[in-house]
Structures are given as C-alpha cells and as structure tokens.
Design a protein around this motif. Sequence first.
Motif, PDB file in Angstrom:
ATOM      1  N   PRO A  19       0.999  -1.290   0.665  1.00  0.00           N
ATOM      2  CA  PRO A  19       0.013   0.177   0.312  1.00  0.00           C
ATOM      3  C   PRO A  19       0.970   1.256   0.231  1.00  0.00           C
ATOM      4  O   PRO A  19       0.305   2.906  -0.088  1.00  0.00           O
ATOM      5  N   LEU A  20       2.315   1.149   0.463  1.00  0.00           N
ATOM      6  CA  LEU A  20       2.879   2.196   0.371  1.00  0.00           C
ATOM      7  C   LEU A  20       3.353   2.679  -1.222  1.00  0.00           C
ATOM      8  O   LEU A  20       3.353   3.506  -1.125  1.00  0.00           O
ATOM      9  N   ARG A  21       3.201   1.869  -2.038  1.00  0.00           N
ATOM     10  CA  ARG A  21       4.149   1.971  -3.027  1.00  0.00           C
ATOM     11  C   ARG A  21       2.635   3.090  -3.674  1.00  0.00           C
ATOM     12  O   ARG A  21       2.038   3.397  -4.979  1.00  0.00           O
ATOM     13  N   LYS A  22       1.790   1.721  -3.980  1.00  0.00           N
ATOM     14  CA  LYS A  22       0.185   2.329  -4.372  1.00  0.00           C
ATOM     15  C   LYS A  22      -0.060   3.827  -4.254  1.00  0.00           C
ATOM     16  O   LYS A  22      -0.406   4.816  -4.245  1.00  0.00           O
ATOM     17  N   LEU A  23       0.209   4.183  -3.003  1.00  0.00           N
ATOM     18  CA  LEU A  23      -0.040   5.451  -2.133  1.00  0.00           C
ATOM     19  C   LEU A  23       0.811   6.372  -2.691  1.00  0.00           C
ATOM     20  O   LEU A  23       0.512   7.719  -3.146  1.00  0.00           O
ATOM     21  N   PHE A  24       2.203   6.154  -3.023  1.00  0.00           N
ATOM     22  CA  PHE A  24       3.838   7.441  -3.616  1.00  0.00           C
ATOM     23  C   PHE A  24       2.587   7.848  -4.831  1.00  0.00           C
ATOM     24  O   PHE A  24       2.240   8.512  -5.375  1.00  0.00           O
ATOM     25  N   TYR A  27      -0.444   9.583  -5.364  1.00  0.00           N
ATOM     26  CA  TYR A  27      -0.067  11.193  -4.603  1.00  0.00           C
ATOM     27  C   TYR A  27       0.801  11.488  -5.912  1.00  0.00           C
ATOM     28  O   TYR A  27       0.655  13.528  -6.948  1.00  0.00           O
ATOM     29  N   MET A  28       1.432  11.066  -6.625  1.00  0.00           N
ATOM     30  CA  MET A  28       2.556  11.583  -7.648  1.00  0.00           C
ATOM     31  C   MET A  28       1.899  11.802  -8.803  1.00  0.00           C
ATOM     32  O   MET A  28       1.767  12.949  -9.888  1.00  0.00           O
ATOM     33  N   TYR A  29       0.660  10.685  -9.143  1.00  0.00           N
ATOM     34  CA  TYR A  29      -0.244  10.952 -10.360  1.00  0.00           C
ATOM     35  C   TYR A  29      -0.985  12.334 -10.459  1.00  0.00           C
ATOM     36  O   TYR A  29      -1.149  12.871 -11.044  1.00  0.00           O
ATOM     37  N   ALA A  30      -1.625  12.770  -9.148  1.00  0.00           N
ATOM     38  CA  ALA A  30      -2.053  13.539  -8.173  1.00  0.00           C
ATOM     39  C   ALA A  30      -1.742  14.860  -8.399  1.00  0.00           C
ATOM     40  O   ALA A  30      -1.885  16.141  -7.732  1.00  0.00           O
ATOM     41  N   ASP A  31      -0.595  14.940  -8.482  1.00  0.00           N
ATOM     42  CA  ASP A  31       0.529  16.675  -8.794  1.00  0.00           C
ATOM     43  C   ASP A  31       0.510  16.897  -9.789  1.00  0.00           C
ATOM     44  O   ASP A  31       1.276  16.731 -10.839  1.00  0.00           O
ATOM     45  N   THR A  32      -0.106  17.925  -9.823  1.00  0.00           N
ATOM     46  CA  THR A  32      -0.641  18.476 -10.845  1.00  0.00           C
ATOM     47  C   THR A  32       0.695  20.004 -11.173  1.00  0.00           C
ATOM     48  O   THR A  32       0.758  21.021 -12.185  1.00  0.00           O
ATOM     49  N   ALA A  41      11.112  10.630 -14.586  1.00  0.00           N
ATOM     50  CA  ALA A  41      11.112  12.160 -14.954  1.00  0.00           C
ATOM     51  C   ALA A  41      10.571  12.494 -13.303  1.00  0.00           C
ATOM     52  O   ALA A  41      11.028  14.034 -13.040  1.00  0.00           O
ATOM     53  N   TYR A  42       9.913  11.888 -13.340  1.00  0.00           N
ATOM     54  CA  TYR A  42       9.395  12.650 -12.294  1.00  0.00           C
ATOM     55  C   TYR A  42      10.228  12.873 -10.857  1.00  0.00           C
ATOM     56  O   TYR A  42      10.061  14.022 -10.614  1.00  0.00           O
ATOM     57  N   ILE A  88       7.781   9.043   0.381  1.00  0.00           N
ATOM     58  CA  ILE A  88       5.902   9.803   0.750  1.00  0.00           C
ATOM     59  C   ILE A  88       5.677  11.254   1.860  1.00  0.00           C
ATOM     60  O   ILE A  88       5.531  11.969   1.171  1.00  0.00           O
ATOM     61  N   THR A  89       6.761  10.860   3.217  1.00  0.00           N
ATOM     62  CA  THR A  89       6.784  12.379   3.970  1.00  0.00           C
ATOM     63  C   THR A  89       7.234  13.445   3.240  1.00  0.00           C
ATOM     64  O   THR A  89       6.952  14.911   3.994  1.00  0.00           O
ATOM     65  N   LYS A  90       8.453  12.924   2.704  1.00  0.00           N
ATOM     66  CA  LYS A  90       8.961  14.349   2.583  1.00  0.00           C
ATOM     67  C   LYS A  90       8.154  14.765   1.244  1.00  0.00           C
ATOM     68  O   LYS A  90       8.791  16.250   0.960  1.00  0.00           O
ATOM     69  N   LEU A  91       7.914  14.274  -0.163  1.00  0.00           N
ATOM     70  CA  LEU A  91       7.602  14.949  -0.993  1.00  0.00           C
ATOM     71  C   LEU A  91       5.790  15.385  -0.536  1.00  0.00           C
ATOM     72  O   LEU A  91       5.693  16.562  -2.033  1.00  0.00           O
ATOM     73  N   PHE A  92       5.305  14.347  -0.482  1.00  0.00           N
ATOM     74  CA  PHE A  92       3.500  15.094  -0.454  1.00  0.00           C
ATOM     75  C   PHE A  92       3.484  15.258   0.917  1.00  0.00           C
ATOM     76  O   PHE A  92       2.523  14.758   1.461  1.00  0.00           O
ATOM     77  N   GLN A  93       3.895  15.880   2.400  1.00  0.00           N
ATOM     78  CA  GLN A  93       3.971  16.390   3.089  1.00  0.00           C
ATOM     79  C   GLN A  93       3.039  17.565   3.555  1.00  0.00           C
ATOM     80  O   GLN A  93       1.916  17.211   4.403  1.00  0.00           O
ATOM     81  N   LYS A  94       2.422  17.896   2.297  1.00  0.00           N
ATOM     82  CA  LYS A  94       1.086  18.837   2.568  1.00  0.00           C
ATOM     83  C   LYS A  94       0.151  18.218   1.926  1.00  0.00           C
ATOM     84  O   LYS A  94      -1.336  18.514   2.696  1.00  0.00           O
ATOM     85  N   GLN A  95       0.021  16.810   1.683  1.00  0.00           N
ATOM     86  CA  GLN A  95      -0.727  16.454   0.326  1.00  0.00           C
ATOM     87  C   GLN A  95      -1.052  15.521   1.934  1.00  0.00           C
ATOM     88  O   GLN A  95      -2.674  15.007   1.972  1.00  0.00           O
ATOM     89  N   LEU A  96      -0.620  14.438   2.857  1.00  0.00           N
ATOM     90  CA  LEU A  96      -1.257  14.048   3.469  1.00  0.00           C
ATOM     91  C   LEU A  96      -2.238  13.820   4.236  1.00  0.00           C
ATOM     92  O   LEU A  96      -2.349  15.245   4.455  1.00  0.00           O
TER      93      LEU A  96
END
Length: 440
Positions: A19-24, A27-32, A41-42, A88-96
Amino acid sequence: MGDKYCRLATLLVEICPQPLRKLFLKYMYADTKFHISSLGAYLLARQKELLPLKSKKVINQEEWDLLFPKLGQADETTWDTTILALLITKLFQKQLKQSERDAIEEIRYIRNQLHHKADLSVSDADFDDLWKRLETATILLAKQITPIPQYAVDIKASIDDAMVNNLPKLGDTLRSWIPGIVKSLNLQISNLEDNMRRLKEITEENLKCSKESQTILEDSSVEKIGSSGRTAKRLKTCDNILISLIRMFKTTLYEKLPTDFETPPEVQSIKAKLLQNGHVVVTGLQGSRVLETALATVRDLPYNHERCVEIKAASDWRHVDREEVDLVLCTYPFGDFHLDYKKAADMNEILNSMYQATKPSAGKQPLYIVIVSDVDVFQKFTTKFQHKILAEVVSVCPTTSVEAPVDLTYPNTNTELDINPCNQNLLEAFILERVSRIFK
C-alpha cells in the motif's frame, strides 16, 4: 532467528510496502505541478529536494541508486518500507492526511525497532502487539488508496496467510531483510566509532587544558602560612600598591643617594646589626645625612632592588608580602622633623608585626627592615612606646670640620624637645663623640 521474528520480517518486507507503493503513485499522479511522463521523470524533477537528504546521509548511496539508477529506469517495486516512507513524507507532506502520516510512522517505527533488536527472539505478547499494530496501519493505508474495498480485503488476506501458513518465499524475504540489519549494525558501529573518536579527542583536549590550567594555577599561586600555621596555596593578586612601593624605593635610592657620596663609618655598624638581627634603626641630627647613609648601606648589600620596598606609613605595611619582598626601607615613619602623633600611633600598632617578620619561620627567609628616623623624633616616640624592633640603633653623626663645624647646640635650641634623662645622656654622649672627632 525465531519463527515469530521471521513472520514479522515477512510482513514488513512483503506486505507493508504494497500500500505504500500505491500511495506514492497516487500522490505522484495527482501532483499537477509537474508534467508526469514516467516515475523516473518525476523523481528527476524533484531531485533537488532529495539532495539534502543524501548529503546528510538520510538516504545512502545504495538507496540513491535505486531512485536514480545509472542504467535503466527507476522501479518502485524495489523500494522497501524505509525509502517509501521517507519519499512519501518528504515529497507529499502537504497532501498527506494525518491518519496516513500516523500509519506510515507506525510501520517505520516498528521496522526500525526490529532491525535494531539485538535479540532476534520475540515473545508471544510482543509478537501479538507488533503484529496487530502493523496490520492496523497497513489496512488503513490500503483503504486510503481506493474506495473499492476489495483491495483492503486482499491485503487483509495476505496478512492472515503470513500469520499462520508456511512462508515459501522466506529465503528471498530474509535476503532483503538481513542487509537492512547489517546496514543498521554498520551504522551503529560507525556511530560508535565516531563517538569513541570524538571522546578520545575530547579526552586529549581536556588533558591538554588540564595541564595548561594546572600550569597557570601554579604560576598564579604562592605558598602562605594560614591561620592554623600550616602551609597552603593562595592565588597571587596583582597589588598595584606593592608595585608602587617597589617603584618608590628605586626612585629614592637613585635620586636621594649622590653618586659621589662618601660612605661614613656607621655603614659597617648598620650592616652588622641588620644582618645579625634582621632589623636596625638609623637615626641622626638634621643635616647628618641619615637617609643617604641608610641608602648607601642597602646599596652595598646583595639585594635585588626589584624585591625592595619603601614604606612611609603604617597603611603601607599590609601590602608587604614576604613572598615578594626581601627588604623594607621604612623612612621617617614617626614624622619628618617633628613627631606626628597620628603616624606614630598607627606605627605603634604594627611594630610588633614588623618585628616578627624579621624572624625566620616555616623555612622562610626573614624580612630585613631598615627604619630611618630623625633622632629628635625617635627619642620622643621611644619615651612613649617601647618595641624590640627599636632596640638596635645606629646614630649617624653629621659631617663637620673646623671650617664648617656642625651646630651641636641644635637639640638644646629646640623648644619643643621633651627628653628624658636617659635620652639626654645619649644625646650628650653623641655630642662629645663628635667634638672629639673634630679635635683629633
């Protein structure tokens, strides 16, 4: 390695990362903010945010190569719980969400706890507690990824299977798990080596500072006799008045003693009494060059002038330190040409202390004291006060000749004189001595 420990390791290696991989990826695909073409590339687009973690060794080189491989593309299936939780906690800390953050932290904490565990056996109570916590955190993350409940159900089935059934992939699991343990142990050893090296540096630095401090302390302390009579160390203090008394002695010696001064015969008597008793009083009539005679005596003695002082009042005595001073020249302490009752009373209080200082004690050299006084003033003082330090007296006769005779009537013409019979006899004997010298 116990069965319970292996099952916990299997849960952390095989199931928790799913689930950690799917969660990453969610949030990656949701990053506009970034135009996503691929995982690689991301990661390149956000590489600058990860570089500080690499420089601080939060991400090691092996993990960095998994994120930015030199050959091929990045593959999230090769990432373990550690790197996934970090990304996840570094790149998506605002979205978590807070619940997601808590679940990730729970998985990471238990993983680190097992990696750092020295004893690889796990009790039944600990196993049940850790397993329940990992199961709860993993299923919570699974439910956050998709509203379809089947994914969470599948994760729960995998967890239950790892709980009771055989572990056919245990060898592969342990190959992934054990390097983490080795890495953790190497990190602990490295930290321990760093701490030992730093401790050694601190110890050496402290020893150096201790030696320097001891040297400074020894240089700044002297031995003194305490109130109990025992020798004790005391810190030196910068006594500006003592320095001034030394300077005053040298000024008097060089300015008041002419270079062509003819040494009178009394100098030998002064030397003898001073060396024998440690103290001497030099007196004489006005014009008899009493001070010059005393200075000539001191000049001829082997004293270091940097350790000689001149005092003129009783208040100067408390600044005389036997560790710093060899000789004291006490000039006209009772008054210059007339008895100064205030100075005389003050000097009377310290004469016994001065006398004791001229006696050797506790292996210390005595302090030599030369008192210079006008004979008239000295006689008036001794009619009122008697001290042992005043017993050794040398009278300096004034220079006289037929062409320039000394005025021997001086004492009798002084209306302020109040001389007792004993001192009067001494004065008359002094006058007769001078008269006999004139007519030899």
